[in-house]
Design a protein around this motif. Structure first.
Motif, PDB file in Angstrom:
ATOM      1  N   ARG A 333      18.060   6.835 -12.285  1.00 51.80           N
ATOM      2  CA  ARG A 333      17.295   7.937 -11.704  1.00 51.80           C
ATOM      3  C   ARG A 333      16.952   8.981 -12.770  1.00 51.80           C
ATOM      4  O   ARG A 333      17.839   9.459 -13.487  1.00 51.80           O
ATOM      5  N   PRO A 334      15.682   9.344 -12.902  1.00 44.13           N
ATOM      6  CA  PRO A 334      15.294  10.404 -13.840  1.00 44.13           C
ATOM      7  C   PRO A 334      15.893  11.749 -13.444  1.00 44.13           C
ATOM      8  O   PRO A 334      16.274  11.970 -12.286  1.00 44.13           O
ATOM      9  N   ALA A 335      15.929  12.677 -14.397  1.00 38.73           N
ATOM     10  CA  ALA A 335      16.467  14.010 -14.129  1.00 38.73           C
ATOM     11  C   ALA A 335      15.661  14.722 -13.053  1.00 38.73           C
ATOM     12  O   ALA A 335      16.210  15.457 -12.229  1.00 38.73           O
ATOM     13  N   GLU A 336      14.344  14.521 -13.055  1.00 37.64           N
ATOM     14  CA  GLU A 336      13.482  15.127 -12.041  1.00 37.64           C
ATOM     15  C   GLU A 336      12.638  14.035 -11.406  1.00 37.64           C
ATOM     16  O   GLU A 336      12.031  13.223 -12.104  1.00 37.64           O
ATOM     17  N   LEU A 337      12.594  14.049 -10.076  1.00 38.20           N
ATOM     18  CA  LEU A 337      11.765  13.114  -9.323  1.00 38.20           C
ATOM     19  C   LEU A 337      11.066  13.930  -8.241  1.00 38.20           C
ATOM     20  O   LEU A 337      11.716  14.468  -7.346  1.00 38.20           O
ATOM     21  N   GLU A 338       9.768  14.040  -8.344  1.00 38.41           N
ATOM     22  CA  GLU A 338       9.000  14.940  -7.478  1.00 38.41           C
ATOM     23  C   GLU A 338       7.996  14.137  -6.658  1.00 38.41           C
ATOM     24  O   GLU A 338       7.163  13.421  -7.213  1.00 38.41           O
ATOM     25  N   TRP A 339       8.083  14.282  -5.335  1.00 37.16           N
ATOM     26  CA  TRP A 339       7.196  13.554  -4.418  1.00 37.16           C
ATOM     27  C   TRP A 339       6.222  14.520  -3.755  1.00 37.16           C
ATOM     28  O   TRP A 339       6.604  15.608  -3.345  1.00 37.16           O
ATOM     29  N   THR A 340       4.967  14.071  -3.626  1.00 37.59           N
ATOM     30  CA  THR A 340       3.954  14.859  -2.926  1.00 37.59           C
ATOM     31  C   THR A 340       3.095  13.925  -2.084  1.00 37.59           C
ATOM     32  O   THR A 340       2.549  12.942  -2.599  1.00 37.59           O
ATOM     33  N   LEU A 341       2.976  14.233  -0.797  1.00 37.15           N
ATOM     34  CA  LEU A 341       2.113  13.466   0.106  1.00 37.15           C
ATOM     35  C   LEU A 341       0.866  14.289   0.386  1.00 37.15           C
ATOM     36  O   LEU A 341       0.956  15.399   0.928  1.00 37.15           O
ATOM     37  N   VAL A 342      -0.277  13.772   0.002  1.00 39.01           N
ATOM     38  CA  VAL A 342      -1.549  14.474   0.184  1.00 39.01           C
ATOM     39  C   VAL A 342      -2.316  13.804   1.314  1.00 39.01           C
ATOM     40  O   VAL A 342      -2.718  12.639   1.205  1.00 39.01           O
ATOM     41  N   ARG A 343      -2.516  14.556   2.386  1.00 40.14           N
ATOM     42  CA  ARG A 343      -3.134  13.985   3.593  1.00 40.14           C
ATOM     43  C   ARG A 343      -4.651  14.185   3.595  1.00 40.14           C
ATOM     44  O   ARG A 343      -5.182  15.165   4.097  1.00 40.14           O
ATOM     45  N   HIS A 344      -5.346  13.237   3.000  1.00 42.39           N
ATOM     46  CA  HIS A 344      -6.812  13.220   3.081  1.00 42.39           C
ATOM     47  C   HIS A 344      -7.288  12.514   4.353  1.00 42.39           C
ATOM     48  O   HIS A 344      -8.470  12.574   4.696  1.00 42.39           O
ATOM     49  N   ASP A 345      -6.380  11.823   5.024  1.00 42.28           N
ATOM     50  CA  ASP A 345      -6.769  10.940   6.124  1.00 42.28           C
ATOM     51  C   ASP A 345      -7.175  11.721   7.366  1.00 42.28           C
ATOM     52  O   ASP A 345      -6.793  12.867   7.559  1.00 42.28           O
ATOM     53  N   ARG A 346      -7.942  11.065   8.201  1.00 44.73           N
ATOM     54  CA  ARG A 346      -8.345  11.628   9.485  1.00 44.73           C
ATOM     55  C   ARG A 346      -8.331  10.501  10.524  1.00 44.73           C
ATOM     56  O   ARG A 346      -8.501   9.331  10.174  1.00 44.73           O
TER      57      ARG A 346
END
Length: 565
Positions: A333-346
């Motif tokens: 596991r890396p020192a930092e793990l950053e997740w982002t969910l971008v909701r373009h869906d409709r």
């Protein structure tokens, strides 16, 4: 002594329009042509270049531009001032002298140095950075020009210094001419970003003729007042709106600190003098700070990222499944793990793209093994064993180094600001003797609403209000401005710090400063920490905050009907 000096700009960043130098030289009368090639991120890039080859570290594009245009500049007797020297102004000056000799052109070339503090960084309590460069003022440039230089190459000077130096040389200003210097600081700030002063990145771009924008010119007078204009027949526009927008770009409060004078932005008066001519007057100057700001860049580690497409139904469940599987399968596991969910869906989308969202994962670590092929391969190996419709936006890479920017400060007396003339004689520039302790501008709360503006309509703020935003390290500024006095009074009362946080929820938990600039009909906000540790480290959507102001303009607020078209 002349009664006006015409200073043009042909570059707002490293990578700006290559042909702008020729266009500015051929387009009309100029006395000086400046070029700004340095940004905080650029210094990091040049620092990495220098690590590989100590003879580099300057903006090579400028050298190529001079190969094509040096003869033209000398024929037209236009002197050139540029910070393209980056981390190696001496190296660029040598390359230019060799180029002039090769082309058989008589060009006197000087360079300004002393900004590079990397070897003294530890002794100055600046740590052990990759780069450490103090922001110098314009009086080194002035000295070079008054001693006969045709081209002056600098390292890290303030952007406005590229105009302050030529104006000070033309008019013989001394350090005590604070109001005049402040006027040149304002003019230099307006033209340093190139076409951003002539319609580029302008909120009301639909109201002007865009196309191939001209670059800006500052006609500066002996008292520091100026006219911002552009060559006749070039695209774009110079009006109070375009000038106001650029004045608000990447500033904080009413005081705009520079090494030669502190310019009071709240004193500035703008007047439309004619087509594509904005007169700037009444700039007030105060003593410059005792300390110089230092640009510090550090290599912080390595970074890798993946972006997975999620389509159709159960978007959040698909994202959670992939995240769980991916983290469980990672070799380490890396020192930092950053997740982002971008909701373009409709829902019920007409195209597949409109039915899709993007899940980003960014890893950071100092260990290459934790962010390299093992990280990338983990994502690929889940392609047939995860959620339905799995696909990625691009094949994952091997990871790359990233850096972080932070400002430092050092007593100006400890920085050896030097100018080396074409004959090799080096002159040290004494710092301003009128320095004073830094005065920090206080936040200005929104005034109480005392006027009934009548019926309102919910509409985007940007229907009547302009903006300009940008990055300053890990912070961002958002300047907003109105085109009329009544609109400004309404805006000033409406847009409190709390209201800004409501309209920009990403700033809700951050420290936000608010500053008023009534002469410009503007309010400027500084959002601390919204960009993390700066553009080189940050993976936020819009990591340089260039669109932050336009997001604010798109938010719906109750606008008085009387202000609407």
């Amino acid at each position: 002594m002349t009664d006006v000096v015409r200073i043009g700009n042909a570059s707002g960043f490293y990578g700006d329009r290559f042909s702008a130098v020729q266009e500015m030289l051929e387009g009309g009368e100029l006395d000086y042509l400046t070029g700004d090639y340095l940004a905080e991120l650029t210094m990091l890039i040049l620092g990495r270049d220098r690590m590989k080859d100590p003879s580099t570290g300057y903006a090579k594009t400028f050298l190529h531009q001079m190969r094509e245009n040096l003869a033209l500049a000398r024929d037209r007797d236009v002197k050139i001032v540029t910070n393209a020297g980056g981390l190696n102004p001496h190296g660029l000056a040598v390359a230019l002298r060799e180029l002039a000799a090769e082309l058989d052109i008589d060009a006197q070339i000087a360079f300004v140095s002393g900004d590079d503090l990397v070897k003294q960084a530890a002794a100055l309590n600046l740590g052990s950075p990759l780069t450490a460069n103090a922001y110098l003022g314009g009086f080194g440039i002035k000295t070079a020009l008054t001693r006969g230089a045709d081209i002056v190459v600098t390292g890290r000077v303030t952007d406005a210094s590229l105009a302050v130096g030529p104006a000070a040389a033309a008019f013989g200003w001394g350090y005590d001419d604070l109001d005049a210097i402040a006027g040149a600081v304002v003019a230099g700030h307006i033209i340093e970003c190139g076409a951003q002063a002539t319609g580029g990145n302008y909120s009301f771009f639909t109201e002007i003729e865009m196309g191939h924008l001209g670059f800006p010119i500052a006609e500066i007078h002996p008292d520091g007042s100026s006219v911002i204009t552009k060559h006749e027949g070039t695209g774009g526009a110079v009006n109070i709106g375009t000038v106001t927008s650029q004045l608000l770009y990447e500033v904080r409060g009413p005081r705009y600190y520079n090494p030669d004078a502190t310019a009071r932005l709240d004193s500035v008066q703008l007047t439309q003098q004619g087509p594509d001519r904005v007169h700037i007057s009444a700039a007030t100057g105060e003593a410059p700070p005792t300390d110089l700001k230092v640009s510090l860049n550090n290599l912080a580690g390595l970074r890798n990222e993946i972006s997975v497409v999620l389509t159709g139904m159960d978007i959040e469940a698909k994202a959670e499944l992939f995240r769980t599987q991916f983290e469980a399968e990672l070799p380490s596991r890396p020192a930092e793990l950053e997740w982002t969910l971008v909701r373009h869906d409709r829902p019920d989308a007409d195209t597949e793209e409109q039915a899709s969202a993007i899940l980003h994962c960014v890893a950071r670590d100092t260990d290459p093994k934790k962010v390299g092929r093992g990280f990338a391969d983990t994502a690929v190996q889940l392609a047939l064993a995860s959620f339905p419709g799995f696909t990625m936006t691009a094949p994952p890479g091997h990871g790359s180094p990233y850096g972080v920017f932070e400002p430092g400060y050092v007593d100006v007396a400890l920085v050896h600001h030097r100018v080396t003339q074409p004959d090799g004689v080096s002159v040290e520039i004494e710092p301003s003797p009128v320095r004073a302790a830094l005065v920090v501008d206080e936040d200005a709360p929104a005034p109480a609403a005392t006027t009934d503006w009548g019926p309102t309509v919910m509409a985007p703020l940007g229907t009547i209000i302009g903006s300009r935003s940008g990055d300053k390290g890990g912070s961002a500024n958002v300047g907003v401005w109105a085109r009329g006095d009544d609109e400004y009074a309404w805006l000033d009362a409406l847009l409190s710090t709390d209201k800004l946080k409501e309209l920009l929820p990403e700033a809700a938990d951050l420290v936000v400063h608010r500053y008023r600039l009534p002469n410009l009909r503007a309010v400027n906000f500084v959002i601390e920490g919204i960009l993390g540790r700066g553009v080189a480290e940050n993976v936020r959507f819009d990591p340089q905050a260039k669109g932050l102001g336009e997001w604010l303009r798109s938010r719906h607020v109750p606008i008085p009907q009387r202000f609407l078209p």
